[in-house]
Design an enzyme around this catalytic site. Structure first.
Site, PDB file in Angstrom:
ATOM      1  NE  ARG A 211       8.393 -91.907  39.269  1.00 56.82           N
ATOM      2  CZ  ARG A 211       7.064 -92.020  39.187  1.00 56.82           C
ATOM      3  NH1 ARG A 211       6.517 -92.514  38.113  1.00 56.82           N
ATOM      4  NH2 ARG A 211       6.307 -91.629  40.202  1.00 56.82           N
TER       5      ARG A 211
ATOM      6  CG  HIS B 147      -2.624 -94.182  45.402  1.00 55.19           C
ATOM      7  ND1 HIS B 147      -2.745 -95.543  45.231  1.00 55.19           N
ATOM      8  CD2 HIS B 147      -2.782 -93.634  44.160  1.00 55.19           C
ATOM      9  CE1 HIS B 147      -2.991 -95.808  43.946  1.00 55.19           C
ATOM     10  NE2 HIS B 147      -3.009 -94.671  43.284  1.00 55.19           N
TER      11      HIS B 147
ATOM     12  CD  GLU C 245      -1.777 -97.923  47.022  1.00 57.25           C
ATOM     13  OE1 GLU C 245      -1.498 -97.163  47.947  1.00 57.25           O
ATOM     14  OE2 GLU C 245      -2.864 -97.883  46.409  1.00 57.25           O
TER      15      GLU C 245
ATOM     16  CD  GLU D  43     -10.422 -92.641  42.596  1.00 63.86           C
ATOM     17  OE1 GLU D  43     -11.014 -91.561  42.349  1.00 63.86           O
ATOM     18  OE2 GLU D  43      -9.613 -93.169  41.822  1.00 63.86           O
TER      19      GLU D  43
ATOM     20  CD  GLU E 175      -6.947 -96.450  41.077  1.00 62.82           C
ATOM     21  OE1 GLU E 175      -7.636 -95.482  40.694  1.00 62.82           O
ATOM     22  OE2 GLU E 175      -5.737 -96.572  40.827  1.00 62.82           O
TER      23      GLU E 175
ATOM     24  CB  THR F  68     -16.083 -95.059  37.019  1.00 61.08           C
ATOM     25  OG1 THR F  68     -14.982 -94.916  36.114  1.00 61.08           O
ATOM     26  CG2 THR F  68     -15.761 -94.356  38.325  1.00 61.08           C
TER      27      THR F  68
ATOM     28  CG  ASP G 115     -10.558 -94.921  38.595  1.00 61.86           C
ATOM     29  OD1 ASP G 115     -11.172 -95.174  37.543  1.00 61.86           O
ATOM     30  OD2 ASP G 115      -9.440 -94.370  38.616  1.00 61.86           O
TER      31      ASP G 115
ATOM     32  CG  ASP H  77      -9.734 -90.511  39.157  1.00 56.64           C
ATOM     33  OD1 ASP H  77     -10.208 -90.160  40.260  1.00 56.64           O
ATOM     34  OD2 ASP H  77      -9.134 -91.585  38.997  1.00 56.64           O
TER      35      ASP H  77
ATOM     36  NE  ARG I 211      -3.849-100.812  39.688  1.00 58.55           N
ATOM     37  CZ  ARG I 211      -4.240 -99.587  39.985  1.00 58.55           C
ATOM     38  NH1 ARG I 211      -3.992 -98.580  39.176  1.00 58.55           N
ATOM     39  NH2 ARG I 211      -4.894 -99.360  41.102  1.00 58.55           N
TER      40      ARG I 211
ATOM     41  CD  GLN J  52      -2.755 -97.395  35.664  1.00 58.88           C
ATOM     42  OE1 GLN J  52      -3.309 -98.333  36.231  1.00 58.88           O
ATOM     43  NE2 GLN J  52      -2.522 -96.246  36.252  1.00 58.88           N
TER      44      GLN J  52
ATOM     45  CB  THR K 161      -6.151 -94.760  45.088  1.00 59.55           C
ATOM     46  OG1 THR K 161      -6.407 -95.128  43.738  1.00 59.55           O
ATOM     47  CG2 THR K 161      -6.220 -95.975  45.977  1.00 59.55           C
TER      48      THR K 161
ATOM     49  CE  LYS L  15      -6.345 -95.592  36.444  1.00 62.43           C
ATOM     50  NZ  LYS L  15      -6.462 -95.741  37.897  1.00 62.43           N
TER      51      LYS L  15
END
Ligand code: CA
Length: 442
Positions: free
Chosen positions: A157, A148, A387, A215, A213, A271, A247, A141, A251, A254, A373, A267
């Protein structure tokens, strides 16, 4: 590189099929598409075998091979596609798949002399059970959407949303192929460790922040031997075609587990892929220049070619839809959560292959690559709830009365994709759909 993928008579937008449902303007599977999958008659114990979608029908490649409808490369490709997975067809490389595409195009076109012989090889999609199209040895992946990467980075961050390597290296990780499932298979909410807000010690239990996600998935065609990198000029000749890929991502698991080695249980529980693989050949009319701002560093030479700059991106519209259990009960239609295009990807498919193999890593037929994503430049084009809800802080209205921050049990997520361009026939990728079931107690 892509002479094999230049538009030809199989992309002629005026061409029509004697399979009438393929001529409907909204059909995902007109004569110009001819995507590959595997199927068997629903409710039967027949073996799965390769098929090609045309309108509301599937062309049975095992029947095509058995009745010796074609000869030469097309016959060889049909025979390779007659097995329970498409790996053997993928391994033959783009010339064989192209020969079969051209033969099927001619045989399915209005006025074809082969109509009567081919009609016996058609199965209605309504009567077909679609399987996972390949035995996927490895799944990688990537993270090709800079929009994204920036939006997610900002959540974690704020002072440095995009890490310094992003514009230089196509970031990726090795995923889990055993849990790649085909559209329609339910997904169990994963159980795992998470650190509740303000807590010092983790708890184990069902994820509270389950996400999807959006993809693009890409299947490897012909592989490369261990130790022999694939050049960017040759990269697309090692790809078979694309699908939709969800995917699924937990969260909360994660956030707790991902440092320092990256995603793991957040993850690898599921899938979802769409059943039809649209070949790069079929996508020829929908190629667009790869986007990269002039002020950004230009790719290192092994990741750059004039062809890839000019036509490296794919203008595939991608949508995420949600149907909650309450909406289903009320008979309300699914609601669209986002729409974007894979054209906004920062890294092209050819760049992914060139980078993946630059160290000599070998790719095998049927390997699956995820694009990461696919979020577009504006916030409503985001390809995940993370998001769209700004990390779960802004609930998203769905249906008549409900909102979502993350997915709830009973939610059905539906990905859709299609391509449109001036002078080209619209083609679609179909859909990738799955419903979330409750997590199992620990
Ligand atoms: Ca992903």
């Amino acid at each position: 590189m892509s002479a094999a993928f230049a538009a030809d008579e199989t992309h002629d937008p005026r061409a029509q099929s004697w399979v009438e449902s393929a001529n409907r303007p909204d059909s995902d599977f007109p004569l110009q598409n001819l995507p590959f999958g595997v199927f068997r008659r629903r409710g039967s114990s027949e073996p799965f075998r390769g098929g090609v979608a045309i309108g509301d029908f599937v062309v049975d490649l095992a029947a095509v091979a058995a009745t010796r409808l074609f000869d030469g490369d097309a016959a060889r490709a049909a025979a390779a596609g007659a097995g329970p997975t498409l790996n053997a067809l993928m391994a033959l490389g783009p010339e064989a798949a192209r020969a079969l595409r051209r033969a099927l195009f001619a045989a399915l076109a209005q006025g074809s002399a082969l109509r009567e012989r081919l009609a016996g090889a058609l199965v209605a999609q309504a009567d077909a059970e679609l399987g996972l199209p390949a035995q996927i040895g490895d799944y990688t992946d990537f993270y090709t959407s800079i929009h994204h990467a920036t939006a997610v980075g900002r959540l974690f961050r704020p002072d440095q949303p995009l890490l310094p390597n992003y514009r230089w290296v196509p970031v990726g990780y090795h995923g889990r192929s055993s849990s790649v499932i085909v559209s329609g298979v339910d997904v169990c909410r994963p159980v795992g460790q998470r650190l509740p807000a303000g807590a010092q010690t983790p708890v184990v239990g069902p994820s509270q922040r389950l996400d999807y996600e959006v993809e693009l998935g890409v299947y490897v065609g012909r592989g490369n031997p261990l130790g022999e990198p694939v050049s960017i000029e040759d990269a697309e000749r090692h790809l078979f075609g694309v699908c939709l890929l969800n995917d699924w991502s937990a969260r909360d698991l994660q956030a707790w587990e991902y440092q320092p080695l990256g995603p793991f249980l957040a993850k690898n529980f599921a899938t979802t892929v769409s059943p039809w693989i649209v070949t790069l050949e079929a996508l020829a009319p929908f190629r667009v220049p790869r986007e990269r701002p002039a002020e950004d560093p230009q790719p290192l030479p092994y990741l750059d070619s004039p062809q890839d700059r000019a036509r490296g991106a794919l203008d595939v519209t991608l949508e995420a839809w949600l149907e909650t259990a309450a909406m289903r009960a009320r008979g309300e239609p699914p609601r669209r959560l986002s729409r974007s295009s894979a054209r906004h990807a920062y890294w092209s498919l050819a760049q992914l292959v060139a980078h993946h193999t630059v160290n000599g890593c070998n790719l095998n037929p049927g390997d699956l690559l995820g694009s990461g994503t696919q979020s577009g430049p504006s916030p409503e084009e985001a390809g995940s709830l993370l998001e769209l809800t700004v990390g779960g802080r802004q609930p998203l209205p769905v249906g008549a009365t409900e909102t979502r921050t993350f997915l709830e049990d009973g939610d059905t997520v539906i990905l859709k994709g299609w391509c449109e361009a001036p002078g080209a026939r619209r083609i679609g990728l179909g859909e990738a759909r799955a419903t979330v079931l409750p997590g199992r107690p620990v």
